[in-house]
Write a protein that holds these residues in place. Structure first.
Motif, PDB file in Angstrom:
ATOM      1  N   UNK A 144      39.008  42.379  50.666  1.00  0.00           N
ATOM      2  CA  UNK A 144      39.097  43.302  51.793  1.00  0.00           C
ATOM      3  C   UNK A 144      39.543  44.658  51.274  1.00  0.00           C
ATOM      4  N   UNK A 145      38.870  45.682  51.715  1.00  0.00           N
ATOM      5  CA  UNK A 145      39.147  47.046  51.246  1.00  0.00           C
ATOM      6  C   UNK A 145      40.635  47.373  51.371  1.00  0.00           C
ATOM      7  N   UNK A 146      41.197  47.882  50.268  1.00  0.00           N
ATOM      8  CA  UNK A 146      42.590  48.332  50.176  1.00  0.00           C
ATOM      9  C   UNK A 146      43.606  47.189  50.223  1.00  0.00           C
ATOM     10  N   UNK A 147      43.129  45.945  50.128  1.00  0.00           N
ATOM     11  CA  UNK A 147      44.023  44.791  50.050  1.00  0.00           C
ATOM     12  C   UNK A 147      43.968  44.210  48.638  1.00  0.00           C
ATOM     13  N   UNK A 148      44.946  43.363  48.294  1.00  0.00           N
ATOM     14  CA  UNK A 148      44.968  42.696  46.985  1.00  0.00           C
ATOM     15  C   UNK A 148      44.209  41.373  47.069  1.00  0.00           C
ATOM     16  N   UNK A 149      43.724  40.928  45.927  1.00  0.00           N
ATOM     17  CA  UNK A 149      43.022  39.652  45.885  1.00  0.00           C
ATOM     18  C   UNK A 149      43.293  38.950  44.564  1.00  0.00           C
ATOM     19  N   UNK A 150      43.422  37.621  44.622  1.00  0.00           N
ATOM     20  CA  UNK A 150      43.562  36.773  43.440  1.00  0.00           C
ATOM     21  C   UNK A 150      42.319  35.912  43.291  1.00  0.00           C
ATOM     22  N   UNK A 151      41.693  35.969  42.123  1.00  0.00           N
ATOM     23  CA  UNK A 151      40.485  35.190  41.847  1.00  0.00           C
ATOM     24  C   UNK A 151      40.823  34.205  40.728  1.00  0.00           C
ATOM     25  N   UNK A 152      40.627  32.909  40.995  1.00  0.00           N
ATOM     26  CA  UNK A 152      41.103  31.864  40.097  1.00  0.00           C
ATOM     27  C   UNK A 152      39.943  31.073  39.511  1.00  0.00           C
ATOM     28  N   UNK A 154      43.894  39.200  39.100  1.00  0.00           N
ATOM     29  CA  UNK A 154      44.425  39.888  40.276  1.00  0.00           C
ATOM     30  C   UNK A 154      43.903  41.316  40.305  1.00  0.00           C
ATOM     31  N   UNK A 155      43.358  41.694  41.472  1.00  0.00           N
ATOM     32  CA  UNK A 155      42.877  43.064  41.663  1.00  0.00           C
ATOM     33  C   UNK A 155      43.709  43.690  42.780  1.00  0.00           C
ATOM     34  N   UNK A 156      44.368  44.769  42.479  1.00  0.00           N
ATOM     35  CA  UNK A 156      45.207  45.453  43.455  1.00  0.00           C
ATOM     36  C   UNK A 156      44.420  46.531  44.196  1.00  0.00           C
ATOM     37  N   UNK A 157      44.723  46.680  45.501  1.00  0.00           N
ATOM     38  CA  UNK A 157      44.105  47.732  46.330  1.00  0.00           C
ATOM     39  C   UNK A 157      42.590  47.803  46.089  1.00  0.00           C
ATOM     40  N   UNK A 158      41.914  46.768  46.518  1.00  0.00           N
ATOM     41  CA  UNK A 158      40.475  46.634  46.271  1.00  0.00           C
ATOM     42  C   UNK A 158      39.708  47.856  46.781  1.00  0.00           C
ATOM     43  N   UNK A 159      38.777  48.331  45.952  1.00  0.00           N
ATOM     44  CA  UNK A 159      37.907  49.459  46.303  1.00  0.00           C
ATOM     45  C   UNK A 159      36.452  48.980  46.360  1.00  0.00           C
ATOM     46  N   UNK A 191      44.114  49.692  35.418  1.00  0.00           N
ATOM     47  CA  UNK A 191      45.511  49.345  35.669  1.00  0.00           C
ATOM     48  C   UNK A 191      45.662  48.437  36.890  1.00  0.00           C
ATOM     49  N   UNK A 192      44.693  48.436  37.762  1.00  0.00           N
ATOM     50  CA  UNK A 192      44.777  47.586  38.959  1.00  0.00           C
ATOM     51  C   UNK A 192      44.404  46.134  38.669  1.00  0.00           C
ATOM     52  N   UNK A 193      43.841  45.868  37.481  1.00  0.00           N
ATOM     53  CA  UNK A 193      43.411  44.524  37.098  1.00  0.00           C
ATOM     54  C   UNK A 193      44.457  43.888  36.176  1.00  0.00           C
ATOM     55  N   UNK A 194      44.941  42.705  36.528  1.00  0.00           N
ATOM     56  CA  UNK A 194      45.852  41.960  35.661  1.00  0.00           C
ATOM     57  C   UNK A 194      45.399  40.504  35.585  1.00  0.00           C
ATOM     58  N   UNK A 195      45.688  39.867  34.438  1.00  0.00           N
ATOM     59  CA  UNK A 195      45.301  38.473  34.216  1.00  0.00           C
ATOM     60  C   UNK A 195      46.553  37.669  33.877  1.00  0.00           C
ATOM     61  N   UNK A 196      46.724  36.556  34.575  1.00  0.00           N
ATOM     62  CA  UNK A 196      47.837  35.643  34.286  1.00  0.00           C
ATOM     63  C   UNK A 196      47.267  34.257  34.002  1.00  0.00           C
ATOM     64  N   UNK A 197      48.051  33.459  33.252  1.00  0.00           N
ATOM     65  CA  UNK A 197      47.531  32.158  32.840  1.00  0.00           C
ATOM     66  C   UNK A 197      48.644  31.118  32.838  1.00  0.00           C
ATOM     67  N   UNK A 198      48.317  29.918  33.296  1.00  0.00           N
ATOM     68  CA  UNK A 198      49.249  28.798  33.272  1.00  0.00           C
ATOM     69  C   UNK A 198      48.580  27.636  32.543  1.00  0.00           C
ATOM     70  N   UNK A 199      49.284  27.070  31.567  1.00  0.00           N
ATOM     71  CA  UNK A 199      48.755  25.956  30.777  1.00  0.00           C
ATOM     72  C   UNK A 199      49.406  24.649  31.195  1.00  0.00           C
ATOM     73  N   UNK A 200      48.595  23.617  31.260  1.00  0.00           N
ATOM     74  CA  UNK A 200      49.108  22.262  31.460  1.00  0.00           C
ATOM     75  C   UNK A 200      48.605  21.410  30.302  1.00  0.00           C
ATOM     76  N   UNK A 201      48.849  20.126  30.344  1.00  0.00           N
ATOM     77  CA  UNK A 201      48.408  19.261  29.255  1.00  0.00           C
ATOM     78  C   UNK A 201      46.887  19.177  29.150  1.00  0.00           C
ATOM     79  N   UNK A 202      46.208  19.303  30.285  1.00  0.00           N
ATOM     80  CA  UNK A 202      44.763  19.061  30.302  1.00  0.00           C
ATOM     81  C   UNK A 202      43.913  20.288  30.620  1.00  0.00           C
ATOM     82  N   UNK A 203      44.477  21.293  31.216  1.00  0.00           N
ATOM     83  CA  UNK A 203      43.645  22.428  31.635  1.00  0.00           C
ATOM     84  C   UNK A 203      44.447  23.723  31.646  1.00  0.00           C
ATOM     85  N   UNK A 204      43.674  24.809  31.735  1.00  0.00           N
ATOM     86  CA  UNK A 204      44.241  26.153  31.810  1.00  0.00           C
ATOM     87  C   UNK A 204      43.834  26.766  33.139  1.00  0.00           C
TER      88      UNK A 204
END
Length: 344
Positions: free
Chosen positions: A77-85, A129-134, A111-124
């Protein structure tokens, strides 16, 4: 007692608190390399005695191909944040990289794009994350996972990123007529952005959920084996967090069986046709009877014949035809002229 573990390769203690840990007298090792296979020795001692044991360790060259899953469509949504997994599986755990329109997303990308990662025994699990979607953020995203050991073990997930502007919900619903024991398909039409969530109610706002004969699929309500109790007022609500919720209502009524209507129509038409034909036949018969009654008897004299009988001699009345009668009258006149007096 004190427990100490070492490899027979160099005789040095191997517990380092990182890849090799001691937990309640057991050695826990993670991420072993092929070179770390061999004989492991465990010492257990106190002030009285020392005991030791040997344990062979084999390291297999084991890898699991990479697989990846996630949604292939993301709506921002325009001007909102979104997380894509996206989530990647494999062994060893794969390395996940994101791309947008064929360009790798790094810290320098935007700068509005960031990537985070969580590891488990079987998967990543990797999250973009995109801030203030344009509007310019819309496009094709790729989540790529590569095995750390075998780079040919690769998997990709293509994600279509759509950017929309907030639109308050609207919804409509039309009346329908049903037949008993049929399947009811009651369909609403909703609009709005983000896509509205649809809720169904009956009569006094009694919620309708998937159960028994009822199946709710967003904008469509299915009812199996229609019964008379299914008639009534239905209400549908659309909400998407933008503005006020939208409502619409319509009724389900019990209709006449179409087969019976068709049969009645055909039967009525046939009956009407029969009555018309019967009326025409009666009319023709009565007409013929009336004409027959208006004709004189075969031996009865017509008024013209009676007049001729009074105005001509007796022998003319017995003439066979009208022409013969006229001829005789003319001959009779000539005869009287010839027999008249020749002189005064």
């Amino acid at each position: 007692a004190v427990v100490s573990t070492q490899s027979t390769g160099d005789g040095q203690p191997i517990v380092d608190g990182d890849r090799f840990k001691e937990e309640e007298g057991s050695l826990v090792a993670t991420g072993l390399e092929m070179s770390e296979a061999g004989m492991y020795q465990c010492f257990c001692y106190n002030t009285i005695e020392i005991t030791q044991t040997y344990m062979p360790v084999t390291v297999k060259n084991m890898t699991v191909p990479v697989s990846i899953d996630g949604n292939d469509r993301a709506e921002g949504v325009y001007n909102e944040n979104i997380n894509i997994v996206c989530r990647a599986n494999g062994y060893p755990l794969p390395i996940v990289t994101w791309f947008k329109d064929s360009s790798e997303i790094t810290a320098e990308y935007d700068a509005r794009y960031t990537i985070s990662q969580q590891n488990s025994n079987d998967y990543v699990t990797s999250t973009l994350t995109v801030l203030s979607v344009k509007d310019s953020d819309a496009g094709q995203l790729i989540c790529q996972a590569v095995n750390q050991k075998v780079d040919t073990y690769t998997a990709q997930l293509g994600i279509t990123f759509i950017v929309g502007h907030e639109i308050a919900p609207s919804i409509s619903l039309a009346d329908i007529s049903i037949q008993l024991n049929s399947q009811i398909v009651f369909e609403a039409v909703a609009f709005g952005y983000p896509t509205p969530t649809i809720s169904w109610f009956k009569d006094n706002y009694v919620p309708i959920v998937t159960s028994g004969r009822y199946f709710v699929d967003e904008e469509t309500l299915f009812i199996d084996g229609a019964q008379s109790s299914d008639t009534g007022l239905y209400i549908v609500k659309a909400s998407n967090g933008v503005g006020e919720d939208a409502y619409a209502n319509a009724t389900i009524t019990l209709g006449t069986n179409q087969t019976l209507i068709l049969s009645s129509t055909v039967g009525g038409f046939a009956g009407l046709l029969f009555v018309i034909c019967l009326g025409i036949l009666l009319y023709v018969l009565m007409r013929q009877k009336k004409q027959k009654n208006s004709l004189p008897p075969p031996d009865a004299e017509t008024p013209m014949e009676k007049e001729i009988e009074r105005s001509v001699p007796l022998e003319i009345v017995h003439a066979h035809t009208f022409e013969e009668s006229i001829g005789k009258v003319e001959n009779s006149g000539q005869h009287h002229e010839m027999e008249g007096p020749t002189s005064l």
